[in-house]
Write an enzyme that holds these catalytic residues in place. Structure first.
Site, short mmCIF file in Angstrom:
data_model
loop_
_atom_site.label_atom_id
_atom_site.label_comp_id
_atom_site.label_asym_id
_atom_site.label_seq_id
_atom_site.Cartn_x
_atom_site.Cartn_y
_atom_site.Cartn_z
N LEU A 86 76.78 18.48 -16.75
CA LEU A 86 75.75 18.22 -17.74
C LEU A 86 76.35 17.27 -18.77
CD1 LEU A 86 74.32 21.81 -18.43
CD2 LEU A 86 73.30 20.04 -16.98
N ASP A 87 75.54 16.38 -19.31
CA ASP A 87 76.03 15.50 -20.36
C ASP A 87 76.52 16.33 -21.55
OD1 ASP A 87 75.29 13.31 -18.83
OD2 ASP A 87 73.32 13.14 -19.78
N LYS A 88 77.40 15.75 -22.33
CA LYS A 88 77.96 16.45 -23.49
C LYS A 88 76.89 17.10 -24.36
CE LYS A 88 80.29 15.51 -27.89
NZ LYS A 88 80.85 14.47 -28.78
#
Length: 264
Positions: A86-88
């Site tokens: 997942l993106d940050k």
């Protein structure tokens, strides 16, 4: 038995394999929201702001470091068992394998597109109906930190449907067939409905005409893309039974929706 020992036939050979460590990372005592754990898999509810894998600028303090501290056995699993990311600044559910066999099974499920991943996203503008974006994604030709729809990119398919409508925004539910980097963010921007708060693909900050003070404040204060991995379902590597988990919206996303619902 010596390496040159000859077998006569009918013998039984037993191998005792030892898993070698595949990482040089160190575990770090970072709080983890563990939704589910057994001998095979881990399901984590990742908060926004936590980087998944170490990279330039984020050598430690990542989810991978946290997993190593939580379960040192993961040192022998590729990427400490993490099979997707997942993106940050995306919150929500993420799975990790605790054994090599489970890792193989989860990777195969991702490749076969049988893992159920559903997201909640708040996009800008009025989405009239659900749809599908079937457009290949690759690195941006100029800005190599970004991604874009490109004819020579990798196949990417995103399905979305309307969950709730607001005067200037739409809450959508998104299902992924593929898992390209920034896929939802790129695809929704491509159809002219970028995610609210997206610092990369969202364009300039848009404040709706006539917005009340509370809405202006909550939009300005929302400093990340409004994206949450709400549901995750998979076939358990050992039991072969389908299991599904759901994550509640984090506080910042929930408060954003509450303010939108209060607008005339």
């Amino acid at each position: 038995m010596t390496p040159k020992h000859r077998l006569q036939g009918g013998e039984q050979v037993v191998l005792h394999a030892e898993v070698e460590e595949t990482t040089t990372l160190e575990g770090q005592d970072i709080p983890l929201a563990v939704v589910y754990e057994d001998d095979e898999i881990l399901i984590i509810d990742k908060p926004a702001g936590l980087v998944v894998h170490p990279a330039a600028g984020h050598r430690d303090g990542t989810l991978q470091n946290a997993l190593l501290h939580h379960a040192p056995i993961l040192a022998g699993i590729p990427r400490c068992g993490i099979v997707h990311r997942l993106d940050k600044d995306t919150s929500g559910l993420l799975m990790a394998a605790k054994t090599l066999s489970a890792h193989k099974a989860l990777v195969e499920q991702l490749q076969a597109r049988t893992v159920n991943r559903e997201y909640l996203a708040l996009v800008q503008g009025a989405v009239t109906a659900g749809g599908t974006v079937d457009e290949p994604i690759g690195r941006h030709r100029i800005d190599r930190k970004r991604f874009a729809v490109r004819d020579d990119g990798k196949p990417a398919v995103t399905h979305y449907r309307v969950a709730e409508r607001f005067p200037h925004h739409t809450l959508i539910r998104v299902k992924l067939e593929t898992g390209r980097t920034h896929q939802i963010r790129v695809h929704m921007a491509h159809v002219h409905h970028p995610l609210l708060g997206d610092p990369v693909y969202g364009g300039r900050l848009r404040i709706p005409a006539g917005a009340g003070e509370a809405l202006v404040r909550v939009i300005r204060d929302f400093k990340r893309q409004a994206l949450h991995a709400e549901k995750l379902g998979l076939i358990h590597p050992a039991t072969r039974e389908y299991i599904e988990w759901q994550s509640p919206l984090p506080q910042d996303f929930s408060e954003l929706l509450e303010v939108l619902r209060e607008q005339p």
